[in-house]
Write an enzyme that holds these catalytic residues in place. Structure first.
Site, short mmCIF file in Angstrom:
data_model
loop_
_atom_site.label_atom_id
_atom_site.label_comp_id
_atom_site.label_asym_id
_atom_site.label_seq_id
_atom_site.Cartn_x
_atom_site.Cartn_y
_atom_site.Cartn_z
N PRO A 88 13.36 -0.44 3.94
CA PRO A 88 13.68 -1.75 4.51
C PRO A 88 14.00 -1.67 6.01
O PRO A 88 14.01 -2.69 6.69
CB PRO A 88 14.91 -2.21 3.72
N GLU A 115 19.99 5.04 -2.94
CA GLU A 115 20.54 4.28 -1.81
C GLU A 115 19.86 4.65 -0.50
O GLU A 115 20.11 4.03 0.52
CB GLU A 115 22.05 4.53 -1.69
N ARG A 153 -8.67 -3.48 1.36
CA ARG A 153 -9.60 -4.60 1.47
C ARG A 153 -10.20 -4.73 2.87
O ARG A 153 -11.16 -5.48 3.07
CB ARG A 153 -8.96 -5.91 0.99
N ASP A 168 -10.46 -14.62 6.51
CA ASP A 168 -9.15 -14.76 5.89
C ASP A 168 -8.13 -15.41 6.78
O ASP A 168 -8.21 -15.34 7.99
CB ASP A 168 -8.55 -13.37 5.59
CL1 6GU Z 1 9.45 -0.45 2.06
N1 6GU Z 1 11.54 -0.43 0.46
C1 6GU Z 1 12.59 -1.02 -0.15
N2 6GU Z 1 13.37 -0.30 -0.95
N3 6GU Z 1 12.88 -2.29 0.00
C2 6GU Z 1 12.07 -2.99 0.80
C3 6GU Z 1 10.97 -2.45 1.47
C4 6GU Z 1 10.74 -1.15 1.27
N4 6GU Z 1 10.38 -3.42 2.19
C5 6GU Z 1 11.09 -4.52 1.97
N5 6GU Z 1 12.11 -4.27 1.15
#
Ligand code: 6GU
Length: 254
Positions: A88, A115, A153, A168
């Protein structure tokens, strides 16, 4: 393009082979997908891949040794590959980035769990970090599948003859125009006449204008970042005049 995924749940990636364009791309050897179990690189007899965080706190952290072993194994097999960690905290994955990735011979996609992953892994063994959006998943696996799908794609030939990635949403910079197929009338709603007219110029203008209106209503932010065509400006100017006329009419009437 060779995708090598490092994960604690390699079975999840069989979902990509159930059907559709990704399965076909594998069968035609445009791509390969190999999911490698990080646990196979555990350095102890019990296959332990996580540990408690230094400094305390809840949750577990992925140990560096198994991950480093798995990454080095993948890099040895694919020396040309670009190595990405799904997290994230990564750069937001968008269509512009998706378009850059088919340039690599391979991608090594590292899926974190628990975590987090020991910080020394991304410092030393990873070229970049990717996130698929501002929300938290339980692991990087679904994100890796999103990346594999979006990149595949765009690989020449993957979509097959009649489909095209050029038209697209996001490739034109606008949302896609509405699509219709038979029947002409469905539950009282008719297909727009122009689409049945056979006039390809008129159809193409209608579609562009429908894209502009749809983007204006649903994602106005996209219109600010895109170069518009000369015809687009005329159309938007006409809309502006209509809207001004309506507003004036109603404000003088009240
Ligand atoms: Cl790449 N990993 C995790 N655990 N949560 C996420 C993510 C990735 N992308 C958005 N949320």
């Amino acid at each position: 393009m060779d995708f090598t995924v490092l994960t604690l749940f390699p079975e999840m990636f069989s979902a990509l082979l159930v059907g559709g364009i990704i399965k076909r791309a594998v069968e035609s050897r445009r791509i390969s997908i190999e999911a490698i179990d990080i646990r196979d690189f555990a350095t102890d007899r019990h296959g332990i891949v996580d540990d408690r965080p230094y400094g305390g706190g809840c949750g577990m952290v992925m140990k560096p040794e198994p991950l480093a072993g798995a990454i080095r194994h993948a890099k040895k097999r694919h020396p040309e590959a670009y190595t990405l960690m799904l997290t994230p905290q990564g750069r937001l994955f968008d269509q512009a980035l998706a378009r850059e990735l088919p340039g690599y011979a391979g991608l090594i996609l590292i899926c974190g769990r628990y975590e987090g992953v020991d910080e020394r892994i991304s410092q030393d063994l990873v070229d970049g970090e990717l996130s698929i959006g501002d929300y938290v998943l339980t692991g990087g696996e679904l994100a890796a599948m999103v990346v594999i799908d979006a990149v595949t794609r765009l690989i020449p030939g993957a979509l097959g003859g009649e489909q095209s990635a050029e038209e697209d949403s996001f490739s034109t910079g606008l949302l896609e125009y509405p699509q219709y197929t038979r029947p002409r009338s469905f539950e009282g709603v008719h297909v727009p006449d122009v689409l049945l007219s056979g006039d390809h110029g008129a159809i193409s203008r209608w579609r562009r204008q429908a894209s502009l209106i749809r983007t204006l209503l649903k994602r106005p932010d996209l219109l600010l970042g895109q170069p518009l065509r000369p015809g687009d400006m005329e159309f938007l100017e006409k809309l502006r005049q209509h809207i001004e006329t309506i507003i004036e009419k109603h404000s003088t009437a009240s």
